[in-house]
Design a protein around this motif. Structure first.
Motif, PDB file in Angstrom:
ATOM      1  N   ALA A   1      29.060  12.752 -22.881  1.00  0.00           N
ATOM      2  CA  ALA A   1      27.526  12.285 -22.871  1.00  0.00           C
ATOM      3  C   ALA A   1      26.956  13.349 -22.311  1.00  0.00           C
ATOM      4  O   ALA A   1      27.196  14.155 -21.290  1.00  0.00           O
ATOM      5  N   LEU A   2      25.730  13.585 -23.189  1.00  0.00           N
ATOM      6  CA  LEU A   2      24.770  14.896 -22.833  1.00  0.00           C
ATOM      7  C   LEU A   2      23.462  14.340 -22.677  1.00  0.00           C
ATOM      8  O   LEU A   2      23.237  13.487 -23.678  1.00  0.00           O
ATOM      9  N   ASN A   3      22.588  14.459 -21.621  1.00  0.00           N
ATOM     10  CA  ASN A   3      21.644  14.226 -21.543  1.00  0.00           C
ATOM     11  C   ASN A   3      20.574  14.934 -22.439  1.00  0.00           C
ATOM     12  O   ASN A   3      21.059  15.803 -23.044  1.00  0.00           O
ATOM     13  N   PRO A   4      19.154  14.781 -22.532  1.00  0.00           N
ATOM     14  CA  PRO A   4      18.239  15.355 -23.507  1.00  0.00           C
ATOM     15  C   PRO A   4      18.186  16.835 -23.056  1.00  0.00           C
ATOM     16  O   PRO A   4      17.769  17.836 -23.997  1.00  0.00           O
ATOM     17  N   SER A   5      18.426  17.225 -21.644  1.00  0.00           N
ATOM     18  CA  SER A   5      18.582  18.676 -21.320  1.00  0.00           C
ATOM     19  C   SER A   5      19.752  19.249 -21.699  1.00  0.00           C
ATOM     20  O   SER A   5      20.008  20.545 -21.140  1.00  0.00           O
ATOM     21  N   ASP A   6      20.726  18.433 -22.348  1.00  0.00           N
ATOM     22  CA  ASP A   6      22.003  19.172 -22.742  1.00  0.00           C
ATOM     23  C   ASP A   6      22.935  18.968 -21.318  1.00  0.00           C
ATOM     24  O   ASP A   6      24.069  19.879 -21.595  1.00  0.00           O
ATOM     25  N   ASP A   7      22.542  18.590 -20.317  1.00  0.00           N
ATOM     26  CA  ASP A   7      23.717  18.542 -19.117  1.00  0.00           C
ATOM     27  C   ASP A   7      24.618  17.500 -19.346  1.00  0.00           C
ATOM     28  O   ASP A   7      24.306  16.366 -19.924  1.00  0.00           O
ATOM     29  N   ALA A   8      25.953  17.515 -18.985  1.00  0.00           N
ATOM     30  CA  ALA A   8      26.951  16.459 -19.065  1.00  0.00           C
ATOM     31  C   ALA A   8      26.646  15.568 -17.973  1.00  0.00           C
ATOM     32  O   ALA A   8      26.514  15.820 -16.934  1.00  0.00           O
ATOM     33  N   VAL A   9      26.869  14.223 -18.475  1.00  0.00           N
ATOM     34  CA  VAL A   9      26.367  13.212 -17.493  1.00  0.00           C
ATOM     35  C   VAL A   9      27.270  12.069 -17.590  1.00  0.00           C
ATOM     36  O   VAL A   9      27.267  11.146 -16.890  1.00  0.00           O
ATOM     37  N   GLY A  10      28.595  12.240 -18.469  1.00  0.00           N
ATOM     38  CA  GLY A  10      29.320  11.201 -18.341  1.00  0.00           C
ATOM     39  C   GLY A  10      30.513  11.624 -19.542  1.00  0.00           C
ATOM     40  O   GLY A  10      30.243  12.704 -20.316  1.00  0.00           O
ATOM     41  N   PHE A  11      31.609  11.050 -19.359  1.00  0.00           N
ATOM     42  CA  PHE A  11      32.731  11.249 -20.185  1.00  0.00           C
ATOM     43  C   PHE A  11      33.551   9.982 -20.581  1.00  0.00           C
ATOM     44  O   PHE A  11      33.416   8.924 -19.637  1.00  0.00           O
ATOM     45  N   ALA A  12      34.240   9.866 -21.588  1.00  0.00           N
ATOM     46  CA  ALA A  12      35.325   8.832 -21.933  1.00  0.00           C
ATOM     47  C   ALA A  12      36.441   9.439 -22.462  1.00  0.00           C
ATOM     48  O   ALA A  12      36.556  10.183 -23.205  1.00  0.00           O
ATOM     49  N   GLU A  13      37.664   8.858 -21.761  1.00  0.00           N
ATOM     50  CA  GLU A  13      38.970   9.335 -22.278  1.00  0.00           C
ATOM     51  C   GLU A  13      39.585   8.454 -23.186  1.00  0.00           C
ATOM     52  O   GLU A  13      39.479   7.162 -22.703  1.00  0.00           O
ATOM     53  N   LEU A  14      40.003   8.549 -24.336  1.00  0.00           N
ATOM     54  CA  LEU A  14      40.500   7.352 -25.144  1.00  0.00           C
ATOM     55  C   LEU A  14      41.959   7.735 -25.811  1.00  0.00           C
ATOM     56  O   LEU A  14      42.536   8.940 -25.480  1.00  0.00           O
ATOM     57  N   SER A  15      42.673   6.544 -26.022  1.00  0.00           N
ATOM     58  CA  SER A  15      43.904   6.614 -26.396  1.00  0.00           C
ATOM     59  C   SER A  15      44.233   5.508 -27.082  1.00  0.00           C
ATOM     60  O   SER A  15      43.415   4.580 -27.661  1.00  0.00           O
ATOM     61  N   ILE A  16      45.400   5.447 -28.005  1.00  0.00           N
ATOM     62  CA  ILE A  16      45.841   4.357 -28.753  1.00  0.00           C
ATOM     63  C   ILE A  16      47.456   3.776 -28.186  1.00  0.00           C
ATOM     64  O   ILE A  16      47.880   4.495 -27.808  1.00  0.00           O
ATOM     65  N   ARG A  17      47.084   2.566 -27.834  1.00  0.00           N
ATOM     66  CA  ARG A  17      48.140   1.988 -27.171  1.00  0.00           C
ATOM     67  C   ARG A  17      48.890   0.878 -28.275  1.00  0.00           C
ATOM     68  O   ARG A  17      48.429   0.347 -28.851  1.00  0.00           O
ATOM     69  N   SER A  18      50.194   0.671 -28.145  1.00  0.00           N
ATOM     70  CA  SER A  18      50.970  -0.091 -28.916  1.00  0.00           C
ATOM     71  C   SER A  18      50.779  -1.609 -28.256  1.00  0.00           C
ATOM     72  O   SER A  18      51.161  -2.595 -28.880  1.00  0.00           O
ATOM     73  N   TYR A  19      50.358  -1.724 -26.878  1.00  0.00           N
ATOM     74  CA  TYR A  19      50.214  -2.962 -26.218  1.00  0.00           C
ATOM     75  C   TYR A  19      49.139  -2.864 -25.506  1.00  0.00           C
ATOM     76  O   TYR A  19      48.766  -1.922 -24.718  1.00  0.00           O
ATOM     77  N   ALA A  20      48.083  -3.891 -25.444  1.00  0.00           N
ATOM     78  CA  ALA A  20      47.196  -4.056 -24.419  1.00  0.00           C
ATOM     79  C   ALA A  20      47.049  -5.645 -24.091  1.00  0.00           C
ATOM     80  O   ALA A  20      47.209  -6.327 -25.025  1.00  0.00           O
ATOM     81  N   GLU A  21      46.860  -6.070 -22.902  1.00  0.00           N
ATOM     82  CA  GLU A  21      46.764  -7.477 -22.564  1.00  0.00           C
ATOM     83  C   GLU A  21      45.914  -8.120 -23.527  1.00  0.00           C
ATOM     84  O   GLU A  21      44.860  -8.060 -23.606  1.00  0.00           O
ATOM     85  N   ASP A  22      46.446  -9.409 -23.826  1.00  0.00           N
ATOM     86  CA  ASP A  22      45.651 -10.383 -24.878  1.00  0.00           C
ATOM     87  C   ASP A  22      45.374  -9.931 -26.273  1.00  0.00           C
ATOM     88  O   ASP A  22      44.396 -10.345 -27.062  1.00  0.00           O
ATOM     89  N   CYS A  23      45.969  -8.492 -26.525  1.00  0.00           N
ATOM     90  CA  CYS A  23      45.520  -8.076 -27.991  1.00  0.00           C
ATOM     91  C   CYS A  23      46.616  -8.435 -28.890  1.00  0.00           C
ATOM     92  O   CYS A  23      47.716  -8.892 -28.519  1.00  0.00           O
ATOM     93  N   VAL A  24      46.156  -8.549 -30.014  1.00  0.00           N
ATOM     94  CA  VAL A  24      47.221  -9.053 -31.131  1.00  0.00           C
ATOM     95  C   VAL A  24      47.631  -8.097 -32.097  1.00  0.00           C
ATOM     96  O   VAL A  24      48.546  -8.287 -32.868  1.00  0.00           O
TER      97      VAL A  24
END
Length: 158
Positions: free
Chosen positions: A52-75
């Motif tokens: 995530a970049l703010n209007p000044s193009d400074d990095a202010v956050g991130f998210a790391e993502l994956s795909i799992r074959s199982y997650a609690e209470d997911c179907v």
């Protein structure tokens, strides 16, 4: 206006700094090695990282993502997972976290996922509230345990 995009090798330094802030139990060298492995395609997780970049193009956050074959209470057996989610303290409560999660949801849909899951430490009430504010439903609270096994013997890990 917050802009969210996929992380690039040029972002390695800011990603490293934020990873160290999110997961201080890991050393800078460990985080650096994981980032290097990510960019060289040697890391299974995360599959994608958003910045995530703010209007000044400074990095202010991130998210790391994956795909799992199982997650609690997911179907389904293909669940997009928010492995790591961080927003710089001075940028919190300004829509950065929301922008990251929305972009992560789009990534998940593009991967054919119909469910999106995450977790937080059991005592991290701020993270739990942020998840709920973005439409996540709390499903379970668990404690995880581990035991180190060596040469057929149980080893205490106090």
């Amino acid at each position: 206006m917050i802009h969210v995009r996929t992380v690039t090798r040029a972002d390695a330094g800011v990603w490293l700094r934020m990873r160290c802030a999110l997961w201080p139990e890991g050393t800078e060298a460990e985080h650096h090695a994981e980032i290097d492995h990510f960019f060289s395609g040697q890391l299974r997780e995360p599959l994608a990282t958003l910045l995530a970049l703010n209007p000044s193009d400074d990095a202010v956050g991130f998210a790391e993502l994956s795909i799992r074959s199982y997650a609690e209470d997911c179907v389904t057996d293909r669940v997009a997972y928010l492995e790591g989610w961080y927003v710089e303290p001075e940028a919190r409560r300004q829509g950065v976290g929301r922008a990251l999660v929305r972009a992560a949801e789009e990534w998940a849909r593009s991967q054919g996922c119909t469910e999106f899951a995450s977790d937080a430490l059991i005592d991290n009430h701020v993270s739990a509230a942020a998840h709920r504010a973005l439409g996540f439903q709390e499903t379970v609270q668990i404690r995880c345990f581990r035991k180190v096994l060596q040469d057929g013997r149980t080893v205490r890990s106090d």
